[in-house]
Design a protein around this motif. Structure first.
Motif, PDB file in Angstrom:
ATOM      1  N   VAL A  85      -6.154  -6.572 -44.557  1.00  0.00           N
ATOM      2  CA  VAL A  85      -6.099  -5.164 -44.145  1.00  0.00           C
ATOM      3  C   VAL A  85      -5.194  -4.383 -45.091  1.00  0.00           C
ATOM      4  O   VAL A  85      -5.540  -3.286 -45.551  1.00  0.00           O
ATOM      5  CB  VAL A  85      -5.627  -5.038 -42.686  1.00  0.00           C
ATOM      6  CG1 VAL A  85      -5.397  -3.578 -42.321  1.00  0.00           C
ATOM      7  CG2 VAL A  85      -6.660  -5.656 -41.740  1.00  0.00           C
ATOM      8  N   GLY A  86      -4.048  -4.949 -45.420  1.00  0.00           N
ATOM      9  CA  GLY A  86      -3.143  -4.295 -46.355  1.00  0.00           C
ATOM     10  C   GLY A  86      -3.722  -4.204 -47.748  1.00  0.00           C
ATOM     11  O   GLY A  86      -3.549  -3.183 -48.443  1.00  0.00           O
ATOM     12  N   ALA A  87      -4.418  -5.266 -48.184  1.00  0.00           N
ATOM     13  CA  ALA A  87      -5.038  -5.245 -49.510  1.00  0.00           C
ATOM     14  C   ALA A  87      -6.095  -4.153 -49.594  1.00  0.00           C
ATOM     15  O   ALA A  87      -6.184  -3.439 -50.609  1.00  0.00           O
ATOM     16  CB  ALA A  87      -5.650  -6.612 -49.818  1.00  0.00           C
ATOM     17  N   MET A  88      -6.900  -4.011 -48.538  1.00  0.00           N
ATOM     18  CA  MET A  88      -7.904  -2.954 -48.523  1.00  0.00           C
ATOM     19  C   MET A  88      -7.249  -1.580 -48.553  1.00  0.00           C
ATOM     20  O   MET A  88      -7.700  -0.679 -49.284  1.00  0.00           O
ATOM     21  CB  MET A  88      -8.805  -3.091 -47.286  1.00  0.00           C
ATOM     22  CG  MET A  88      -9.806  -4.219 -47.376  1.00  0.00           C
ATOM     23  SD  MET A  88     -10.965  -4.268 -45.981  1.00  0.00           S
ATOM     24  CE  MET A  88      -9.947  -4.983 -44.691  1.00  0.00           C
ATOM     25  N   ARG A  89      -6.195  -1.431 -47.773  1.00  0.00           N
ATOM     26  CA  ARG A  89      -5.514  -0.128 -47.746  1.00  0.00           C
ATOM     27  C   ARG A  89      -4.966   0.231 -49.121  1.00  0.00           C
ATOM     28  O   ARG A  89      -5.143   1.356 -49.595  1.00  0.00           O
ATOM     29  CB  ARG A  89      -4.393  -0.139 -46.704  1.00  0.00           C
ATOM     30  CG  ARG A  89      -3.584   1.156 -46.676  1.00  0.00           C
ATOM     31  CD  ARG A  89      -2.561   1.162 -45.567  1.00  0.00           C
ATOM     32  NE  ARG A  89      -3.186   1.316 -44.266  1.00  0.00           N
ATOM     33  CZ  ARG A  89      -3.559   2.487 -43.739  1.00  0.00           C
ATOM     34  NH1 ARG A  89      -3.375   3.605 -44.431  1.00  0.00           N
ATOM     35  NH2 ARG A  89      -4.101   2.533 -42.544  1.00  0.00           N
ATOM     36  N   ARG A  90      -4.303  -0.714 -49.764  1.00  0.00           N
ATOM     37  CA  ARG A  90      -3.710  -0.427 -51.074  1.00  0.00           C
ATOM     38  C   ARG A  90      -4.786  -0.091 -52.101  1.00  0.00           C
ATOM     39  O   ARG A  90      -4.647   0.869 -52.874  1.00  0.00           O
ATOM     40  CB  ARG A  90      -2.855  -1.610 -51.538  1.00  0.00           C
ATOM     41  CG  ARG A  90      -1.576  -1.771 -50.725  1.00  0.00           C
ATOM     42  CD  ARG A  90      -0.687  -2.854 -51.314  1.00  0.00           C
ATOM     43  NE  ARG A  90      -1.264  -4.193 -51.164  1.00  0.00           N
ATOM     44  CZ  ARG A  90      -1.091  -4.968 -50.090  1.00  0.00           C
ATOM     45  NH1 ARG A  90      -0.377  -4.529 -49.060  1.00  0.00           N
ATOM     46  NH2 ARG A  90      -1.628  -6.174 -50.042  1.00  0.00           N
ATOM     47  N   ALA A  91      -5.859  -0.878 -52.127  1.00  0.00           N
ATOM     48  CA  ALA A  91      -6.932  -0.613 -53.090  1.00  0.00           C
ATOM     49  C   ALA A  91      -7.638   0.698 -52.777  1.00  0.00           C
ATOM     50  O   ALA A  91      -7.983   1.472 -53.682  1.00  0.00           O
ATOM     51  CB  ALA A  91      -7.927  -1.774 -53.085  1.00  0.00           C
ATOM     52  N   GLY A  92      -7.852   0.966 -51.476  1.00  0.00           N
ATOM     53  CA  GLY A  92      -8.517   2.209 -51.088  1.00  0.00           C
ATOM     54  C   GLY A  92      -7.685   3.430 -51.422  1.00  0.00           C
ATOM     55  O   GLY A  92      -8.217   4.451 -51.900  1.00  0.00           O
ATOM     56  N   GLU A  93      -6.380   3.332 -51.175  1.00  0.00           N
ATOM     57  CA  GLU A  93      -5.507   4.455 -51.513  1.00  0.00           C
ATOM     58  C   GLU A  93      -5.507   4.702 -53.019  1.00  0.00           C
ATOM     59  O   GLU A  93      -5.541   5.858 -53.480  1.00  0.00           O
ATOM     60  CB  GLU A  93      -4.094   4.182 -51.014  1.00  0.00           C
ATOM     61  CG  GLU A  93      -3.959   4.277 -49.498  1.00  0.00           C
ATOM     62  CD  GLU A  93      -2.598   3.846 -48.992  1.00  0.00           C
ATOM     63  OE1 GLU A  93      -1.844   3.207 -49.789  1.00  0.00           O
ATOM     64  OE2 GLU A  93      -2.275   4.131 -47.825  1.00  0.00           O
ATOM     65  N   ARG A  94      -5.498   3.631 -53.789  1.00  0.00           N
ATOM     66  CA  ARG A  94      -5.503   3.764 -55.248  1.00  0.00           C
ATOM     67  C   ARG A  94      -6.820   4.380 -55.733  1.00  0.00           C
ATOM     68  O   ARG A  94      -6.827   5.236 -56.629  1.00  0.00           O
ATOM     69  CB  ARG A  94      -5.283   2.389 -55.876  1.00  0.00           C
ATOM     70  CG  ARG A  94      -5.108   2.389 -57.381  1.00  0.00           C
ATOM     71  CD  ARG A  94      -4.607   1.031 -57.871  1.00  0.00           C
ATOM     72  NE  ARG A  94      -4.465   1.008 -59.307  1.00  0.00           N
ATOM     73  CZ  ARG A  94      -5.445   0.690 -60.150  1.00  0.00           C
ATOM     74  NH1 ARG A  94      -6.638   0.350 -59.678  1.00  0.00           N
ATOM     75  NH2 ARG A  94      -5.246   0.697 -61.457  1.00  0.00           N
ATOM     76  N   LEU A  95      -7.920   3.931 -55.137  1.00  0.00           N
ATOM     77  CA  LEU A  95      -9.220   4.474 -55.527  1.00  0.00           C
ATOM     78  C   LEU A  95      -9.328   5.952 -55.179  1.00  0.00           C
ATOM     79  O   LEU A  95      -9.756   6.771 -56.008  1.00  0.00           O
ATOM     80  CB  LEU A  95     -10.333   3.685 -54.842  1.00  0.00           C
ATOM     81  CG  LEU A  95     -11.756   4.235 -54.989  1.00  0.00           C
ATOM     82  CD1 LEU A  95     -12.140   4.387 -56.456  1.00  0.00           C
ATOM     83  CD2 LEU A  95     -12.755   3.334 -54.267  1.00  0.00           C
ATOM     84  N   ALA A  96      -8.951   6.320 -53.961  1.00  0.00           N
ATOM     85  CA  ALA A  96      -9.055   7.720 -53.543  1.00  0.00           C
ATOM     86  C   ALA A  96      -8.182   8.613 -54.414  1.00  0.00           C
ATOM     87  O   ALA A  96      -8.618   9.691 -54.864  1.00  0.00           O
ATOM     88  CB  ALA A  96      -8.672   7.864 -52.073  1.00  0.00           C
ATOM     89  N   ALA A  97      -6.956   8.171 -54.675  1.00  0.00           N
ATOM     90  CA  ALA A  97      -6.049   8.983 -55.488  1.00  0.00           C
ATOM     91  C   ALA A  97      -6.580   9.138 -56.906  1.00  0.00           C
ATOM     92  O   ALA A  97      -6.579  10.248 -57.476  1.00  0.00           O
ATOM     93  CB  ALA A  97      -4.660   8.360 -55.505  1.00  0.00           C
ATOM     94  N   HIS A 144     -11.641  -6.328 -54.005  1.00  0.00           N
ATOM     95  CA  HIS A 144     -11.680  -5.346 -55.092  1.00  0.00           C
ATOM     96  C   HIS A 144     -10.371  -5.400 -55.890  1.00  0.00           C
ATOM     97  O   HIS A 144      -9.293  -5.206 -55.334  1.00  0.00           O
ATOM     98  CB  HIS A 144     -11.908  -3.934 -54.547  1.00  0.00           C
ATOM     99  CG  HIS A 144     -13.335  -3.658 -54.199  1.00  0.00           C
ATOM    100  ND1 HIS A 144     -13.914  -4.100 -53.033  1.00  0.00           N
ATOM    101  CD2 HIS A 144     -14.310  -2.982 -54.878  1.00  0.00           C
ATOM    102  CE1 HIS A 144     -15.175  -3.703 -52.996  1.00  0.00           C
ATOM    103  NE2 HIS A 144     -15.442  -3.037 -54.112  1.00  0.00           N
ATOM    104  N   THR A 145     -10.501  -5.674 -57.160  1.00  0.00           N
ATOM    105  CA  THR A 145      -9.348  -5.804 -58.037  1.00  0.00           C
ATOM    106  C   THR A 145      -8.985  -4.446 -58.647  1.00  0.00           C
ATOM    107  O   THR A 145      -9.735  -3.468 -58.536  1.00  0.00           O
ATOM    108  CB  THR A 145      -9.651  -6.780 -59.176  1.00  0.00           C
ATOM    109  OG1 THR A 145     -10.695  -6.223 -59.992  1.00  0.00           O
ATOM    110  CG2 THR A 145     -10.098  -8.143 -58.644  1.00  0.00           C
ATOM    111  N   ASP A 146      -7.837  -4.405 -59.323  1.00  0.00           N
ATOM    112  CA  ASP A 146      -7.475  -3.190 -60.052  1.00  0.00           C
ATOM    113  C   ASP A 146      -8.542  -2.839 -61.081  1.00  0.00           C
ATOM    114  O   ASP A 146      -8.848  -1.656 -61.290  1.00  0.00           O
ATOM    115  CB  ASP A 146      -6.121  -3.370 -60.741  1.00  0.00           C
ATOM    116  CG  ASP A 146      -4.946  -3.317 -59.775  1.00  0.00           C
ATOM    117  OD1 ASP A 146      -5.157  -2.945 -58.594  1.00  0.00           O
ATOM    118  OD2 ASP A 146      -3.822  -3.663 -60.189  1.00  0.00           O
TER     119      ASP A 146
END
Length: 446
Positions: A321-333, A396-398
């Protein structure tokens, strides 16, 4: 950057064969080729992590992840290894297996508001079973559903949509709508149909809308006061908002809840869970008339239950859940930054819960547009990004996110040209995508 469209010749040929054999050419309407630009609908051969390869050999970063069912990534090794191991020990038996005990204990340990659980194979069966229990528990016939896109393929819900051919009018009349985040609209439903509402169905949260302060608590109090069964649909939020779904995040416990999608990381499994006194109406510990509740041949087969147990273990030992949040926040930003840099935020935007992102596409007037959506989808495909959304996974990776941000940037010049022209004419080949739930095959009739 200009990109040539990859070849989809083999995928198109396979898609045409599917249309000859399978109504709509897919087994889920949301998977249909009418959801993609014409001639650019990949037919998938395999997936690994957050990437998929199609029948033409094209490689894509994938979003949507099996209609939000895959949170750990395609072919996630611990799940696959567990399933491979159980295959040698049999799949389906005449009596319950030991896995049914272990899987039920696992489920109830992560959904502490539930006393009992029953497994099935698809979410529609679980939601319909919840309604059946609610009707038996209350002696009432009607159901109120929040104004959200989807709860079931069964008549009681699909009859309330525009795609309601084949469903009798009296069935359609039994389902009424209320507004999410609008307690007064539900109060009005109870007032209009006194003593008739057996159940209230809602997603506790959606990708685009969170509950306003007090809404879920008010929903709980209102259903209790009116004697209706409160049902949370956790198909999407379960294992994506939190392991225990939106009810874990917001701390409001429904009477019943329904689960599916990510609980098996793509393996087929769904569940109905809830309070003992309601669930037992389908069991043996009751003096009331019994409910025929989810008596499914394949609900407890060992593959699905094993996959679920491996998913639970992954959530216990890692932080998807945290990994998805971090990747999603990075993608949206990142995506919104390149959109802002191009001066296009009035027309394109990445929005929503970071674990369940969507992209919004608008025309030159600022109105939502299927034509512009189709144009954007096509440009993403040319850059190796596949998805009707940006719903992410823990795999989803960086590098995947960076490729996606670049794909958004590369799509903007063509999109901007369409905005300048006030039309996609000359830029969009073929017909636009169309809503999956629509009353007629047009505008994408075969």
């Amino acid at each position: 950057m200009d990109h040539e469209a990859p070849s989809f010749a083999r995928s198109t040929e396979l898609q045409n064969r599917l249309h000859a054999m399978v109504p709509s050419g897919a087994h889920t309407y949301a998977r249909g080729d009418d959801q993609y630009p014409e001639g650019m609908a990949p037919v998938i051969e395999r997936g690994l992590g957050a990437r998929v390869w199609d029948a033409d050999g094209n490689e894509f970063v994938e979003y949507g992840m099996g209609l939000r069912a895959v949170t750990l990534g395609h072919a996630y090794a611990p799940v696959v290894d567990a399933v491979r191991d159980v295959l040698s020990r049999g799949v389906s038996f005449t009596r319950p297996s030991t896995l049914e005990v272990a899987a039920a204990e696992d489920f109830l340990s992560v959904v502490p508001g539930a006393d009992m659980v029953k497994f099935a194979k698809n979410g529609s069966d679980a939601t319909t079973a919840a309604l059946k229990l609610a009707r038996a528990a209350t002696g009432r016939d009607m159901v109120a559903v929040a104004g959200q896109p989807f709860f079931s393929t069964d008549d009681w819900f699909i009859g309330s949509t525009t795609m309601n051919a084949g469903i009798p009018a009296d069935v359609r009349a039994g389902t009424v709508r209320f507004g999410y985040n609008d307690l007064d609209s539900l109060r009005a439903v109870f007032a209009q149909y006194p003593g008739r509402i057996a159940a209230v169905f809602t997603e506790a949260a959606t990708g685009m809308v969170a509950p306003e302060p007090g809404f879920l608590e008010g929903l709980r109090e209102l259903c209790t006061a009116e004697g209706a069964v409160l049902v949370f649909d956790e198909m999407i939020t379960g294992f994506r908002w939190a392991t225990g779904g939106a009810q874990e995040v917001y701390g409001v416990v429904p009477d019943l809840s329904t689960w599916g999608k990510a609980m098996g990381n793509g393996f087929a499994l769904a569940a109905l869970a809830g309070k003992r006194e309601i669930m037992e109406l389908g069991g043996l510990n009751t003096d009331a008339d019994r409910v025929f509740l989810l008596s499914t041949t394949n609900g407890p087969e060992t593959v699905g239950l094993t996959a679920f147990r491996a998913v639970v273990e992954a959530y216990r030992t890692t932080d998807p859940v945290g990994a998805m949040r971090r990747a999603g926040e990075r993608l949206a930003a990142g995506a919104n930054q390149v959109i802002d840099d191009a001066g296009m935020r009035d027309y394109v935007e990445v929005a929503g819960h970071p674990n369940c992102l969507v992209f919004l596409t608008r025309d030159a007037t600022g109105a939502p547009s299927q034509e512009y959506r189709t144009l954007f989808l096509g440009e993403l495909l040319k850059s190796g990004v596949l998805g009707q959304s940006f719903v992410i996974s823990a795999a989803h990776t960086d590098a995947d996110v960076d490729q996606t941000i670049q794909a958004v940037a590369d799509a903007l010049p063509v999109y901007g040209k369409a905005i300048e022209l006030g039309s996609t004419s000359g830029l969009l080949e073929g017909r636009p995508v169309a809503p999956a739930l629509r009353p007629h095959a047009a505008p994408r009739r075969r």
